[in-house]
Write a protein that holds these residues in place. Sequence first.
Motif: not given
Length: 289
Positions: A244, A267, A248, A260-261, A263-264, A233
């Motif tokens: 990043s 992104v 991830f 969470q990993s 989804y990010l 993040e």
Amino acid sequence: MEKLEYSLAENLLRGVAEEYPDDYQALKELGWCDVQLGRYEEGRKYMESAYIKVKGTDTASFEERSVILWRIAESYLIQLNKEDDPEERVAEYSKLSFDSLIKALKQWQYNAPAYTSLGMLYLNYFENKDRALKCFYKAFELDAGEVHSSKELVKDFSERGDWEMVDLVCLRVIDSERAKRLLSIDDDDSSWPYRMLACSALEKQNDVKAIEYFQNALRTDSSDLESWIGLGESYLARGRLEASLKVFTHALELDPENWQSAYLLAVVESSMGEFQDSIQLLKKLLHGN
């Protein structure tokens, strides 16, 4: 110490205690070894015998008796944590532990570990968070090396959004040599002070500092998933997309089910123009596979 080390120490101390039955130091340490090896009743008997043998009225004697009483109290909590079905003993053992801790603090009011144990009793068995926090604060005030008290305080401050206090506590913990030693043997969560400092930095939008602290956390514990996600993040906030992406991806290798990993990562891939890969990840998240 590991179980083997306690076993070796116990063998040596038993010989000393047999040869010198009035040596309260040997009895105290022998009893503590027995507790760590699961022989709770036997261990408490040795420590109670050691307590009786400390006769002095000087400060050192009061401190010694306080430490022994704290260990007796702690033995009940250790036993409850180790037993498969402790429910029938919770009321009895928590009361015995509480009584011993109060006696310990009457003997010597500067016993920081006793305040930590009392806080854990209030938090986990007596459902009194306010009193627990007061005990944790007193323990931390006496010794920043009381990592369990410090961690509970940091948890409470972070839940209330008091990031200045999070910083204050965590910085004192990482400056404490005793805390460093205890954290180095903590198999559950040794990196939390650095991770919480990093989270505080993120809240303050200080991404550079957050990266530094998350990296420190991962040097302490390379399996700390929360720190990997936080590091990713932080890189993302700095616009360091390649870095990043790697972080991830690694976080998902550690835990493929971590939403969470995933989804990010989606992104990041979207930000890099990898729309098809991003869509595939998001579809998996939506469909749970």
